[in-house]
Design a protein around this motif. Structure first.
Motif, PDB file in Angstrom:
ATOM      1  N   SER A  80      -0.134  -3.601  -6.757  1.00 56.51           N
ATOM      2  CA  SER A  80      -1.553  -3.746  -6.441  1.00 56.51           C
ATOM      3  C   SER A  80      -1.821  -5.014  -5.638  1.00 56.51           C
ATOM      4  O   SER A  80      -1.066  -5.994  -5.721  1.00 56.51           O
ATOM      5  CB  SER A  80      -2.374  -3.797  -7.735  1.00 56.51           C
TER       6      SER A  80
ATOM      7  N   SER B 283       0.826  -1.206   0.000  1.00 57.71           N
ATOM      8  CA  SER B 283       0.000   0.000   0.000  1.00 57.71           C
ATOM      9  C   SER B 283       0.859   1.255   0.000  1.00 57.71           C
ATOM     10  O   SER B 283       0.549   2.238  -0.688  1.00 57.71           O
ATOM     11  CB  SER B 283      -0.920   0.002   1.221  1.00 57.71           C
TER      12      SER B 283
ATOM     13  N   THR C  23      -7.153  -1.212  -9.608  1.00 56.98           N
ATOM     14  CA  THR C  23      -6.126  -0.255  -9.229  1.00 56.98           C
ATOM     15  C   THR C  23      -5.597   0.491 -10.443  1.00 56.98           C
ATOM     16  O   THR C  23      -5.400   1.714 -10.403  1.00 56.98           O
ATOM     17  CB  THR C  23      -4.956  -0.971  -8.525  1.00 56.98           C
TER      18      THR C  23
ATOM     19  N   LEU D 170       2.313   1.676  -3.455  1.00 58.36           N
ATOM     20  CA  LEU D 170       1.275   2.130  -4.372  1.00 58.36           C
ATOM     21  C   LEU D 170       1.005   3.625  -4.192  1.00 58.36           C
ATOM     22  O   LEU D 170       0.835   4.362  -5.167  1.00 58.36           O
ATOM     23  CB  LEU D 170      -0.009   1.325  -4.134  1.00 58.36           C
TER      24      LEU D 170
END
Length: 203
Positions: A125, A4, A133, A7
Motif C-alpha cells: 500500500s 500499484s 487499502t 497491489l
C-alpha cells in the motif's frame, strides 16, 4: 508504479481465491446436506469455525519460521489439495468424522494464507494509506464471496452444481482458485516476522 502493480496482483489473486472458495464450499455444503442431513452439515460448519479459530495460533507459529513467500506457498498448496480431497472423500462416502478433520486443517491453512495476503497488501500500500487499502481489500473480498455463494445457488441440478461435468468443474475451480495466490507469493517482500505482527493481520 511497482507498488500499484503489486497491489493489483494481490487483489486479483485474493478475489479469484475468494470466489472459487465460496462457490466450492457452498456446493460442498449442499452435497453434505443431501447425503448426511442437517447433523452432517452442522458438524462440517463447526469444523470450519474450528479451523478459523486455529488459524491464529497456526499463523503465529509459522510466521517466525517462514517468510511470506514460503508461508503463502505452503498454506495455499495445502488448502488447494484439501479442497479437492474434501470433495473426493465426500463422493466416496467417507465418514463425517473424516470430513471434519480435513475441513479443520483446510480452513486453518486457508486463513493462515489470508493473513499472509493481508500482510503483503499492507506492505504494497502507499505510505499513509494502509488502513484504507486494507479496508477496500477486505470489502472487495467479502463482495466476491457473496457473489460466489449466489453463483453456487444458481447452478443447475439437485442439489445445485452437484452432478456430472458441472460438479467436476466446480471441484477443479475450487482447487485451482488457489493457484493465483501461490503464484503471487513469488513477489512477496515480508520476511520472517514477530508473532504480534501477523496476529494483527488476522480477521
Amino acid at each position: 508504479p511497482v507498488g500499484s502493480a503489486r497491489l493489483a496482483q494481490l487483489l486479483a489473486a485474493g478475489l479469484v481465491d475468494s470466489f472459487g472458495m465460496t462457490l466450492g464450499w457452498t456446493v460442498f455444503s449442499l452435497l453434505v446436506l443431501d447425503r448426511y442431513g442437517l447433523v452432517g452439515l452442522g458438524l462440517c460448519n463447526a469444523a470450519m469455525l474450528a479451523g478459523v479459530a486455529l488459524s491464529a495460533p497456526a499463523t503465529a507459529w509459522l510466521s517466525p519460521r517462514l517468510d511470506a513467500a514460503s508461508l503463502l506457498r505452503c498454506t495455499s498448496a495445502v488448502e488447494a489439495v484439501l479442497r479437492v480431497a474434501s470433495f473426493a472423500l465426500l463422493l466416496a462416502g467417507a465418514p463425517v468424522a473424516v470430513l471434519v478433520l480435513v475441513i479443520v486443517v483446510m480452513y486453518a491453512a486457508g486463513l493462515a494464507a489470508y493473513a499472509g495476503m493481508r500482510a503483503e497488501v499492507s506492505v504494497a500500500s502507499h505510505p499513509g494509506r494502509e488502513a484504507t487499502t486494507m479496508t477496500l481489500f477486505v470489502v472487495a473480498v467479502l463482495a466476491v464471496e457473496a457473489a460466489g455463494v449466489a453463483s453456487a445457488a444458481l447452478l443447475p441440478g439437485q442439489p445445485p452444481g452437484g452432478a456430472g461435468r458441472l460438479l467436476a468443474g466446480v471441484v477443479v475451480l475450487y482447487g485451482a482458485s488457489q493457484l493465483p495466490t501461490w503464484l503471487v507469493a513469488r513477489g512477496a517482500t515480508v520476511g520472517r516476522t514477530p508473532r504480534r505482527w501477523y496476529s494483527a493481520t488476522l480477521p
